[in-house]
Design an enzyme around this catalytic site. Structure first.
Site, short mmCIF file in Angstrom:
data_model
loop_
_atom_site.label_atom_id
_atom_site.label_comp_id
_atom_site.label_asym_id
_atom_site.label_seq_id
_atom_site.Cartn_x
_atom_site.Cartn_y
_atom_site.Cartn_z
N LYS A 139 -3.73 -10.32 8.93
CA LYS A 139 -4.66 -11.27 9.57
C LYS A 139 -4.21 -11.66 10.98
O LYS A 139 -5.02 -12.11 11.78
CB LYS A 139 -4.88 -12.50 8.70
CG LYS A 139 -3.64 -13.26 8.33
CD LYS A 139 -3.99 -14.40 7.37
CE LYS A 139 -2.75 -15.03 6.78
NZ LYS A 139 -1.95 -14.08 5.95
N PHE A 140 -2.93 -11.47 11.28
CA PHE A 140 -2.48 -11.77 12.65
C PHE A 140 -2.39 -10.52 13.53
O PHE A 140 -1.85 -10.55 14.62
CB PHE A 140 -1.16 -12.54 12.63
CG PHE A 140 -1.34 -13.91 12.01
CD1 PHE A 140 -2.23 -14.81 12.56
CD2 PHE A 140 -0.67 -14.25 10.85
CE1 PHE A 140 -2.44 -16.06 11.98
CE2 PHE A 140 -0.86 -15.49 10.27
CZ PHE A 140 -1.75 -16.40 10.83
N GLU A 174 -6.02 5.14 16.02
CA GLU A 174 -5.74 3.71 15.98
C GLU A 174 -4.81 3.33 17.12
O GLU A 174 -3.84 4.03 17.41
CB GLU A 174 -5.01 3.33 14.68
CG GLU A 174 -5.79 3.50 13.42
CD GLU A 174 -4.94 3.09 12.21
OE1 GLU A 174 -3.98 2.31 12.37
OE2 GLU A 174 -5.22 3.57 11.11
N ARG A 221 0.86 -1.18 0.00
CA ARG A 221 0.00 0.00 0.00
C ARG A 221 0.90 1.24 0.00
O ARG A 221 2.11 1.11 0.08
CB ARG A 221 -0.93 -0.01 1.20
CG ARG A 221 -0.18 0.01 2.51
CD ARG A 221 -1.10 0.05 3.71
NE ARG A 221 -0.33 -0.03 4.94
CZ ARG A 221 -0.86 -0.08 6.15
NH1 ARG A 221 -2.16 -0.09 6.30
NH2 ARG A 221 -0.09 -0.14 7.21
N GLU A 278 -1.98 7.73 7.44
CA GLU A 278 -0.59 7.72 7.91
C GLU A 278 0.38 8.16 6.82
O GLU A 278 1.30 7.40 6.43
CB GLU A 278 -0.21 6.34 8.44
CG GLU A 278 -0.90 6.00 9.73
CD GLU A 278 -0.41 4.71 10.36
OE1 GLU A 278 0.29 3.94 9.69
OE2 GLU A 278 -0.75 4.46 11.53
#
Ligand code: GLA
Length: 685
Positions: free
Chosen positions: A369-370, A320, A125, A164
């Site tokens: 995912k972790f 966040e 990204r 960010e």
């Protein structure tokens, strides 16, 4: 772009807070990763956890514009409808943080290039060059379409531009960036000889005959020109800011009453928060404590005090944090029971009016995912979700906190230009790193129970009883004069080594270090004496600090005293009796100088004395070590927040009349029993 569209809309942020009616609680919500059926459960759980604000669509560009110009916002319209039906406000992202595959396919030139010349591909990204006109144009177009589509949507409460900025790509070295850099330099210096002068280009035959010959400071055989590197950091930061502004100006034109923010990454060097923050309607920051740290709350505290300082103490958004573990460190620690709650309340104690997480539901696939989620893989029947729901309910029970403010008597100075310059290569010691050196000062002040605002040297220092300048390497003559008049007028100043060394072009202030601060500090230094990696030096207090002990390392200076008195001296065989820390009465104030890095014990002694002399009072006297107290006050009342950062039980005795704000029975309290990681929120009266 109309420059008027760059100004924050007066009152826009208050509309958001009024609409929420209490502290905000929520997180990044990415329902597009899940089948439609999951949303019903999401909304039920959000209601249970009292979620009232979610960030939507941060990485959704490829979904809403799957191919050029084929905008389709129907999916997110439904999401916002559902959120609104459940009383949840949307922090709607402009969706521009990750350019879609079609854009890279059509315009591979938007991809960023590293200093080594490698092109960074898509698949991650933030794969865009900050100077790319194509990226900026397509991002602004998306923002325009999005804002036009959602302008009247009742769920829309806040715009979240990009994500960010500068986190993965701090600077790009492609030819487009090079050309933009040359334009930036022309504007800044006008005449190429002014640039030659600023960059000291007679050194190593770098004199430029034309701006056209200048290139970015890419990989070179040895140290690239430091002033050029510094300008490239300034330029890159401004290019990133221009990306933000290209979108923000569209939003302000189309939806003038909706506040605009972007989420800074806490502790990030590449983005000058103090320069950006005035262009936002409300400041927001992402902060990821590392539970493996010895004192995991310290670095986040510094981030929170910086973000609050960036907008003069206004409430801010913790956009966040992780519900438990992250997945991007080498070893990712979970937040043990109670720690997520403790550190969330820590943000509130430092002035946050919103406690948010990445992300609502832990992803099933993809690179994160972790990374923990508020609803983990295990589902709602899990420790993490239960703690999240309990926290949401607890925050919702104290609406009076909204808009109350933290007020501190101590400022720590941070200047991004100085940070950039401090960490350039070719310096006396590679060990003088800004983030660590800030913590050297912040930790002991925290231990002394003293709250701190982190502000730039240009801030109104008159508001503070004590100003601490850790390793402020780059200091303009004007800022040095402001510090000098601050002390002359009665202020207390503490300055650490390697401060006041260079001007804004990284040229040394001459005549003995730290030249522009010599008068106020009453010292003069001819040479720096950096230490070997593990070398330490005994030091001992003298005068009023007689009996105090400590160990120093990293750096020494053979200080000549030109008015100052020693407060600590070296006690090692080679330097016995030479001054290490000094105190100088100057005008109506006092200036201290630390010519070495003291350990925590030494720092507590020096700063403890500076704090006491300056009349700085901790929020609460006599707190057990590791228990933090902070006061927030305003229209909603006066609140005392107690945070037990230790693994032990503690009891805190209170003075005055307090009620337990988290207890529905409003019980009166005179002594608070804090379990390990415990939190207490008390209301005055
Ligand atoms: C950042 C990003 C999020 C996510 C988290 C993970 O804060 O903004 O998209 O990647 O990190 O910690």
């Amino acid at each position: 772009m109309d420059v008027n569209d760059l100004n924050p809309a007066p009152g826009a942020a208050s509309r958001l807070w009024r609409g929420l009616g209490g502290l905000a609680f929520g997180g990044d919500y990415n329902p597009e990763q899940w089948p439609a059926e999951t949303r019903a459960e999401d909304l039920r759980l959000m209601a249970e956890a009292k979620v009232n604000l979610v960030t939507v669509g941060v990485f959704a560009w490829a979904r809403v514009e799957p191919v050029r110009d084929a905008y389709d916002f129907s999916y997110f319209e439904k999401v916002l409808d559902d959120l609104h039906a459940h009383g949840i406000t949307a922090d709607l992202a402009t969706m521009t943080a990750s350019p879609p595959p079609w854009l890279v396919h059509e315009h591979p030139e938007i991809l960023p290039v590293t200093a080594e010349g490698a092109v960074l591909g898509p698949g991650g990204r933030q794969h865009f060059c900050p100077s790319s006109p194509v990226y900026r144009e397509r991002a602004a177009m998306l923002a325009e379409r999005l804002a036009t589509h959602f302008r009247d949507h009742p769920a829309l409460g806040l715009w979240h531009v990009g994500n960010e900025y500068g986190c993965h790509i701090a600077a790009c070295y492609c030819e487009v960036s090079a050309a933009a850099f040359r334009r930036w330099l022309r504007e800044r210096y006008d005449d190429v000889d002014a640039l030659n002068d600023a960059w000291s280009t007679d050194f190593w035959s770098q004199r430029y005959a034309s701006f056209d010959h200048v290139r970015p400071p890419a990989l070179a055989p040895t140290f690239p020109n430091p002033a050029q590197q510094l300008d490239y950091m300034r330029f890159s930061d401004q290019e990133l800011r221009a990306c933000f502004e290209a979108e923000a100006s569209v939003l302000r034109r189309v939806t003038p009453g909706v506040p605009v923010t972007t989420n800074f990454l806490g502790g990030l060097k590449s983005v000058d928060v103090f320069e950006w923050a005035p262009g936002l309607d409300v400041a927001a920051v992402d902060c990821y404590a590392d539970p493996h740290d010895e004192r995991p709350h310290l670095a986040p505290g510094l981030v929170y005090d910086t973000i609050r300082g960036s907008r003069g103490g206004e409430p801010w958004i913790l956009m966040e944090q992780a519900p438990s573990a992250v997945n991007w460190r080498a070893r990712n620690a979970v937040k043990q029971p109670g720690r997520m709650r403790l550190w969330s309340w820590q943000a509130v104690a430092h002035g946050a009016d919103a406690v948010m997480f990445f992300q609502w539901r832990q992803s099933r696939g993809g690179a994160e995912k972790f990374h923990s989620g508020m609803v983990p893989h295990a589902g709602a029947d899990s420790r993490v979700y239960r703690e999240i729901a309990a926290l949401g309910q607890e925050l919702a029970s104290v609406p009076g906190l909204l808009g109350t403010r933290v007020r501190n008597q101590v400022a720590i100075l941070l200047d991004w230009n100085s940070w950039w310059a401090l960490e350039l290569d070719s310096h006396p010691s590679a060990g003088v790193r800004q983030a660590e050196r800030l913590l050297d000062h912040y930790g002991p002040l925290h231990d002394l129970g003293v709250g701190v605002d982190v502000v730039p040297p240009s801030a109104d220092l008159g508001a503070y009883a004590l100003v601490v300048a850790p390793n402020l390497y780059l200091l303009s003559t004007e800022d040095a004069e402001r510090l000098t008049s601050y002390v002359a007028g009665g202020g207390a100043l503490v300055v650490s080594f390697f401060s006041g060394i260079v001007d804004q072009h990284d040229r040394v202030h001459l005549g003995g270090y730290p030249a522009p601060l010599r008068e106020v500090l009453g010292v003069r230094v001819e040479e720096f004496c950096p230490a070997a990696e593990h070398e330490t030096f005994a030091v001992r207090g003298c005068g009023a600090l007689e009996g105090a002990e400590g160990v120093a390392d990293l750096w020494r200076e053979d200080l000549q005293l030109t008015g100052a008195e020693p407060e600590f001296v070296f006690d090692s065989a080679d330097w016995a009796g030479r001054p290490a820390v000094t105190r100088h009465e100057f005008g109506a104030g006092v200036a201290r100088y630390l010519s070495t890095r003291l350990d925590e014990t030494g720092m507590r002694a020096v700063l403890g004395r500076a704090v006491a002399e300056a009349g700085v009072r901790p929020a609460l006297q006599g707190l057990p070590a590791g228990v933090e107290a902070a006061v927030r006050s305003g229209d909603g009342g006066t609140f005392l927040i107690l945070l037990n950062h230790t693994g032990d039980k503690h009891e805190v005795r209170l003075d005055g009349e307090w009620t337990d704000a988290l207890d529905p029975a409003d019980a009166r309290v005179s002594t608070v029993a804090l379990p390990p990681a415990g939190v207490a929120v008390l209301r005055a009266g």
